[in-house]
Motif scaffolding. Structure first.
Motif, PDB file in Angstrom:
ATOM      1  N   THR A 208       0.826  -1.207   0.000  1.00 38.59           N
ATOM      2  CA  THR A 208       0.000   0.000   0.000  1.00 38.59           C
ATOM      3  C   THR A 208       0.857   1.252   0.000  1.00 38.59           C
ATOM      4  OG1 THR A 208      -1.684  -1.160   1.281  1.00 38.59           O
ATOM      5  CG2 THR A 208      -1.838   1.221   1.224  1.00 38.59           C
TER       6      THR A 208
ATOM      7  N   HIS B  10       1.216   5.852   3.458  1.00 39.59           N
ATOM      8  CA  HIS B  10      -0.036   5.143   3.192  1.00 39.59           C
ATOM      9  C   HIS B  10      -1.161   6.041   2.721  1.00 39.59           C
ATOM     10  CE1 HIS B  10       1.470   1.311   4.424  1.00 39.59           C
ATOM     11  NE2 HIS B  10       1.857   1.781   5.586  1.00 39.59           N
ATOM     12  N   SER B  11      -1.088   7.310   3.031  1.00 36.47           N
ATOM     13  CA  SER B  11      -2.149   8.234   2.637  1.00 36.47           C
ATOM     14  C   SER B  11      -1.562   9.642   2.592  1.00 36.47           C
ATOM     15  CB  SER B  11      -3.321   8.182   3.631  1.00 36.47           C
ATOM     16  OG  SER B  11      -2.952   8.777   4.863  1.00 36.47           O
TER      17      SER B  11
ATOM     18  N   ASP C 142      -0.898   9.860   6.659  1.00 35.76           N
ATOM     19  CA  ASP C 142      -0.334   8.836   7.531  1.00 35.76           C
ATOM     20  C   ASP C 142       0.903   8.186   6.948  1.00 35.76           C
ATOM     21  OD1 ASP C 142      -2.229   9.026   9.639  1.00 35.76           O
ATOM     22  OD2 ASP C 142      -3.681   7.987   8.373  1.00 35.76           O
TER      23      ASP C 142
ATOM     24  N   ASP D 281       4.017   5.384   8.095  1.00 39.17           N
ATOM     25  CA  ASP D 281       4.561   4.425   9.045  1.00 39.17           C
ATOM     26  C   ASP D 281       6.080   4.476   8.956  1.00 39.17           C
ATOM     27  OD1 ASP D 281       2.151   3.588  10.009  1.00 39.17           O
ATOM     28  OD2 ASP D 281       2.093   1.708   8.895  1.00 39.17           O
TER      29      ASP D 281
ATOM     30  N   THR E  96       3.301   5.147  13.630  1.00 37.43           N
ATOM     31  CA  THR E  96       2.564   5.894  12.622  1.00 37.43           C
ATOM     32  C   THR E  96       2.599   7.365  12.983  1.00 37.43           C
ATOM     33  OG1 THR E  96       1.110   4.012  12.207  1.00 37.43           O
ATOM     34  CG2 THR E  96       0.325   6.178  11.471  1.00 37.43           C
TER      35      THR E  96
ATOM     36  N   ASP F  97      -0.143  -0.546   8.924  1.00 29.23           N
ATOM     37  CA  ASP F  97      -1.285  -0.453   8.006  1.00 29.23           C
ATOM     38  C   ASP F  97      -1.808  -1.850   7.691  1.00 29.23           C
ATOM     39  OD1 ASP F  97      -3.047   1.111   6.344  1.00 29.23           O
ATOM     40  OD2 ASP F  97      -1.991   0.253   4.627  1.00 29.23           O
TER      41      ASP F  97
END
Length: 119
Positions: free
Chosen positions: A26, A41-42, A45, A47, A78, A118
């Motif tokens: 991801t 991841h977004s 966010d 990690d 995170t 995630d």
């Protein structure tokens, strides 16, 4: 430009980091010679892969920071990017992670989950 893309742009030029495929499948990732360091991841966010020793050393500070979420048993933290200062925190923690991983394998790390948060 989102905070995550701004952070990715800044970190992509660090000589010890290179873009790689995230093991979780991801988002985007940056890795060092020995391991993955970051998963984006977004738009907010990220990690970050720390060692067990680094997490123990900075645990009280990490727990006190609202931008950081820790998962018990994970070597990943995170970071939720909401303001510009969160990017500065991320850059500082990436530096800590790189130093920790460059110093080699830390006893006890192999017993912790290697998957990012995630999941």
């Amino acid at each position: 430009m989102t905070l995550a893309s701004r952070a990715m742009t800044r970190l992509a030029v660090w000589p010890d980091l290179a873009e790689t495929r995230p093991s979780c499948g991801t988002g985007r990732a940056l890795g060092a010679a020995r391991c993955e360091i970051l998963h984006f991841h977004s738009d907010q966010d990220v990690d970050l892969h720390l060692t067990d020793r680094a997490i123990r050393r900075y645990e009280d500070h990490l727990k006190d920071t609202t931008a950081v979420r820790m998962v018990p048993g994970s070597r990943w933290v995170t970071i939720h990017l909401e303001v510009d200062s969160d990017i500065d925190l991320l850059l500082t923690l990436v530096s800590v992670a790189l130093q920790a991983h460059m110093n080699g394998h830390v006893t006890g790390d192999d017993t912790l989950s290697t998957a990012c948060n995630d999941r």
